[in-house]
Design an enzyme around this catalytic site. Structure first.
Site, PDB file in Angstrom:
ATOM      1  N   HIS A 264     -30.587  11.304 -12.767  1.00  0.00           N
ATOM      2  CA  HIS A 264     -30.669  11.807 -11.375  1.00  0.00           C
ATOM      3  C   HIS A 264     -31.021  13.308 -11.456  1.00  0.00           C
ATOM      4  O   HIS A 264     -30.760  13.954 -12.315  1.00  0.00           O
ATOM      5  CB  HIS A 264     -29.402  11.667 -10.528  1.00  0.00           C
ATOM      6  CG  HIS A 264     -29.629  11.796  -9.283  1.00  0.00           C
ATOM      7  ND1 HIS A 264     -29.559  13.082  -8.745  1.00  0.00           N
ATOM      8  CD2 HIS A 264     -29.502  10.931  -8.331  1.00  0.00           C
ATOM      9  CE1 HIS A 264     -29.512  13.096  -7.334  1.00  0.00           C
ATOM     10  NE2 HIS A 264     -29.494  11.630  -6.868  1.00  0.00           N
TER      11      HIS A 264
ATOM     12  N   ASP B  82     -22.281  11.626 -15.942  1.00  0.00           N
ATOM     13  CA  ASP B  82     -22.353  11.578 -14.357  1.00  0.00           C
ATOM     14  C   ASP B  82     -21.908  10.198 -13.785  1.00  0.00           C
ATOM     15  O   ASP B  82     -22.865   9.228 -14.132  1.00  0.00           O
ATOM     16  CB  ASP B  82     -23.980  11.952 -13.995  1.00  0.00           C
ATOM     17  CG  ASP B  82     -24.377  11.355 -12.668  1.00  0.00           C
ATOM     18  OD1 ASP B  82     -23.542  10.977 -11.935  1.00  0.00           O
ATOM     19  OD2 ASP B  82     -25.402  11.848 -12.410  1.00  0.00           O
TER      20      ASP B  82
ATOM     21  N   GLN C 169     -22.762   6.644  -9.990  1.00  0.00           N
ATOM     22  CA  GLN C 169     -22.990   5.101  -9.762  1.00  0.00           C
ATOM     23  C   GLN C 169     -21.796   4.258 -10.241  1.00  0.00           C
ATOM     24  O   GLN C 169     -22.275   3.118 -10.143  1.00  0.00           O
ATOM     25  CB  GLN C 169     -24.355   4.833 -10.006  1.00  0.00           C
ATOM     26  CG  GLN C 169     -25.559   5.630  -9.502  1.00  0.00           C
ATOM     27  CD  GLN C 169     -25.374   5.140  -7.888  1.00  0.00           C
ATOM     28  OE1 GLN C 169     -25.006   4.050  -7.385  1.00  0.00           O
ATOM     29  NE2 GLN C 169     -25.716   6.151  -7.185  1.00  0.00           N
TER      30      GLN C 169
ATOM     31  N   LYS D 280     -19.766   7.288  -2.859  1.00  0.00           N
ATOM     32  CA  LYS D 280     -20.247   6.360  -3.472  1.00  0.00           C
ATOM     33  C   LYS D 280     -19.073   5.438  -3.942  1.00  0.00           C
ATOM     34  O   LYS D 280     -19.394   4.313  -4.502  1.00  0.00           O
ATOM     35  CB  LYS D 280     -20.734   6.719  -4.975  1.00  0.00           C
ATOM     36  CG  LYS D 280     -21.912   7.931  -4.863  1.00  0.00           C
ATOM     37  CD  LYS D 280     -23.202   7.449  -4.520  1.00  0.00           C
ATOM     38  CE  LYS D 280     -23.981   8.592  -4.934  1.00  0.00           C
ATOM     39  NZ  LYS D 280     -25.428   8.526  -4.447  1.00  0.00           N
TER      40      LYS D 280
ATOM     41  N   CYS E 209     -34.523  10.191  -6.480  1.00  0.00           N
ATOM     42  CA  CYS E 209     -34.322  11.452  -7.015  1.00  0.00           C
ATOM     43  C   CYS E 209     -34.213  11.122  -8.567  1.00  0.00           C
ATOM     44  O   CYS E 209     -33.639  11.687  -9.273  1.00  0.00           O
ATOM     45  CB  CYS E 209     -33.073  11.803  -6.937  1.00  0.00           C
ATOM     46  SG  CYS E 209     -32.876  12.324  -5.063  1.00  0.00           S
TER      47      CYS E 209
HETATM   48  N1  PMP Z   1     -26.068  11.146  -9.900  1.00  0.00           N
HETATM   49  C1  PMP Z   1     -26.391   9.850  -9.613  1.00  0.00           C
HETATM   50  C2  PMP Z   1     -26.593   8.856 -10.546  1.00  0.00           C
HETATM   51  C3  PMP Z   1     -26.578   9.498  -8.232  1.00  0.00           C
HETATM   52  O1  PMP Z   1     -26.778   8.320  -7.800  1.00  0.00           O
HETATM   53  C4  PMP Z   1     -26.099  10.598  -7.392  1.00  0.00           C
HETATM   54  C5  PMP Z   1     -26.287  10.478  -5.867  1.00  0.00           C
HETATM   55  N2  PMP Z   1     -27.421   9.768  -5.608  1.00  0.00           N
HETATM   56  C6  PMP Z   1     -25.967  11.929  -7.765  1.00  0.00           C
HETATM   57  C7  PMP Z   1     -25.851  12.181  -9.033  1.00  0.00           C
HETATM   58  C8  PMP Z   1     -25.643  12.946  -6.810  1.00  0.00           C
HETATM   59  O2  PMP Z   1     -24.457  12.724  -6.035  1.00  0.00           O
HETATM   60  P1  PMP Z   1     -24.213  13.631  -4.611  1.00  0.00           P
HETATM   61  O3  PMP Z   1     -25.347  13.639  -3.845  1.00  0.00           O
HETATM   62  O4  PMP Z   1     -23.030  12.790  -4.117  1.00  0.00           O
HETATM   63  O5  PMP Z   1     -23.859  14.789  -5.280  1.00  0.00           O
END
Ligand code: PMP
Length: 414
Positions: A132, A209, A212, A235, A373
């Protein structure tokens, strides 16, 4: 559906669980809502909504500083939520659980402190090719400041990390490995224990990270042996604006502070400031108290769920979707790793993902379209974006059928 899965699926009653999620009972565009954008954010059970409301209704106050009853109660609720997170991820201590705004802020914290203080010209950070953007850009910022490089770990045709290439890339210059536990764009679950062991054998720390992962599977940071673990409350059925950074104590204690302000200090004078001990040293300013309380409530709610049965249910939803996909002309799956969570990233021949998303929305089906993203990953697969249906434990087989009925209709418009 495999026979081994059947009993657990039967025991898991997603239909009953849905009653705890009032938002799911509405109509959108005159159709019953089919919410399949869970990778973007999960919905919240009444238990979480009520915990936040009753925090504001009954004990709202600032934490750690009041000589009054409400402040004591707010502090207990806030610190109690930290204890809940500590147990939830099996952190060795509560001091290693740092509140942040979410995964993005957790990664930025590590990039701005741990990475910046260690990186020298020529150093490398290895980052997952499925990452991401929030697990790419912070490292680029840190690398740029030091003259270091961010190097991506190649991705296989079925959306796994290429571990042979990873082994070759791990070297003298590698200072950190950063990867997602589970890919948001394609659902791939990486063999993180193996990757961490490989990195550690080369003396390299690993940040996971977990954005997910936390909504789909139990996480044990000690069993994983990761150096850092980042995740977001929203999440995993908790509120937005709150998240966590876990770190190994030796790293957290060696990291310089990041943001300065109240809460993160021991004493302040114009001659010099002494910083607070962990975890407060990384928690400048008034925290998101209600968010922490809400996340604590989400953890408590999850404790009442049979997570193995929930996983089996989600797997069955994905299997069902893949079965129906076979009968949908022009359906192309993007990301077919053998081990994945219930995320269906796909293209529909002749339909731009955004148009497909809009046509699905008109039928009450909420999916995400675009690059998710993860632009480098989209480039790897030669697509500008995909349509992504991401399932959670409250989704039903009827909704899987609803998605495909809607997709058949979309096809007739193309
Ligand atoms: N990493 C991953 C794998 C994600 O799916 C997301 C959210 N789509 C993020 C980071 C960022 O998370 P947040 O917007 O809650 O900071």
């Amino acid at each position: 559906m495999t026979p081994a899965r059947a009993p657990a699926v039967a025991a898991f009653d997603a239909g009953r669980l849905r009653a705890q999620f009032p938002i799911l009972a509405q109509q959108v565009n005159g159709k019953p809502l089919v919410y399949l954008d869970n990778a973007a954010t999960t919905q919240k059970p009444v238990a979480v909504i009520e915990a936040i409301a009753s925090y504001y209704r009954e004990i709202n106050s600032n934490v750690h500083r009041g000589a009054h009853a409400l402040s004591d109660r707010a502090t207990s609720a806030f610190e109690g939520a930290r204890d809940a997170v500590c147990r939830f991820i099996n952190s060795p201590s509560r001091e290693q659980v740092i509140w942040t705004r979410g995964t993005t802020e957790s990664i930025n914290l590590v990039a701005a402190t741990f990475a910046r203080s260690r990186l020298r010209a020529g150093d490398e950070i290895l980052v997952s090719g499925l990452a991401h953007h929030s697990n790419i850009v912070p490292w680029q910022l840190a690398a740029e400041a030091a003259g270091a490089k961010v190097v991506s770990i190649p991705v296989t045709d079925d959306a796994r990390l290429d571990l042979e290439a990873f082994a070759r890339l791990l070297g003298e210059r590698t200072r950190l490995v950063a990867l997602e536990h589970v890919s948001n764009a394609m659902g791939t679950v990486h063999p993180v224990e193996r990757i961490i062991a490989m990195a550690h054998a080369a003396g390299v720390p690993v940040l996971l990270d977990g954005a997910q992962a936390v909504g789909h599977m139990p996480v044990d940071v000690q069993a994983l042996d990761c150096d850092f673990y980042a995740f977001s409350g929203h999440k995993m059925f908790g509120p937005t604006g709150i998240g966590v950074l876990y770190g190994k104590r030796e790293w957290l204690e060696s990291m310089p502070p990041w943001q300065g302000g109240g809460e993160m200090i021991e004493t302040v004078s114009f001659e010099g400031t002494r910083y607070a001990a962990l975890p407060y040293r990384f928690e400048a300013g008034t925290p998101h108290i209600a968010g922490a309380v809400g996340l604590g409530a989400a953890i408590e709610w999850l404790a009442g769920i049979d997570r193995a049965a929930a996983t089996a249910h989600e797997d069955a939803l994905l299997a069902h979707a893949l079965e129906l996909a076979r009968e949908l002309p022009g359906f192309r799956l993007v990301g077919s790793a053998p081990h994945k969570v219930a995320v269906l990233s796909f293209l529909l021949e002749g339909g731009h993902p955004q148009d497909v998303g809009t046509l699905l929305d008109q039928q009450g089906v909420a999916v995400r379209t675009g690059h998710h993203c993860a632009q480098p990953l989209m480039a790897r697969f030669g697509v500008p974006g995909t349509i992504r249906a991401s399932f959670s434990l409250y989704n039903t087989h009827a909704e899987v059928e609803g998605l495909f009925a809607a997709l058949h209709k979309v096809r007739s418009f193309l």
